[in-house]
Design a protein around this motif. Structure first.
Motif, PDB file in Angstrom:
ATOM      1  N   LYS A  66       6.257  32.854 165.255  1.00  0.00           N
ATOM      2  CA  LYS A  66       7.168  32.491 166.340  1.00  0.00           C
ATOM      3  C   LYS A  66       8.537  32.165 165.766  1.00  0.00           C
ATOM      4  N   SER A  87       7.284  34.901 170.368  1.00  0.00           N
ATOM      5  CA  SER A  87       6.124  34.750 169.496  1.00  0.00           C
ATOM      6  C   SER A  87       5.184  35.928 169.694  1.00  0.00           C
ATOM      7  N   TYR A  88       4.303  36.126 168.724  1.00  0.00           N
ATOM      8  CA  TYR A  88       3.231  37.101 168.872  1.00  0.00           C
ATOM      9  C   TYR A  88       2.073  36.720 167.971  1.00  0.00           C
ATOM     10  N   LYS A  89       0.899  37.251 168.316  1.00  0.00           N
ATOM     11  CA  LYS A  89      -0.313  37.021 167.538  1.00  0.00           C
ATOM     12  C   LYS A  89      -0.961  38.358 167.235  1.00  0.00           C
TER      13      LYS A  89
END
Length: 98
Positions: A66, A87-89
């Motif tokens: 993030k 953000s990313y996952k």
């Protein structure tokens, strides 16, 4: 010349340090980046075959990133910048046989 020394135009030399500190603008904002990662791997030999050893490898990874930027309140008020965040996952897995 009208009798005004060059350094005194607009009252520059008449400003006290206190006045300068009062009108001075110091731009302050915050922001940052963060990454968290978790990884697990497993590998080894499974069995002997006529052509050689059957080996394997497997693993998983989880990553979260993030970033954000919170500009100075004066900058926000003037519309020069906007606050941003994202953000990313990611989740990954693999398996190999050799």
């Amino acid at each position: 010349s009208n009798g005004i020394p060059c350094g005194d135009w607009f009252g520059v030399n008449e400003l006290t340090p206190e006045v300068i500190d009062y009108v001075k603008y110091r731009r302050e904002g915050t922001g940052g980046n963060q990454m968290r990662s978790w990884t697990a791997n497993l590998y080894g030999d499974l069995m002997e075959l006529p052509a050689g050893t059957l080996a394997f490898a497997a693993g998983v990874e989880r990553r979260a990133e993030k970033g954000w930027r919170d500009p100075d309140s004066t900058v926000l008020r003037n519309g020069a910048e906007e606050a941003i965040a994202g953000s990313y996952k990611v989740s990954e897995a693999y398996m190999e046989l050799s």
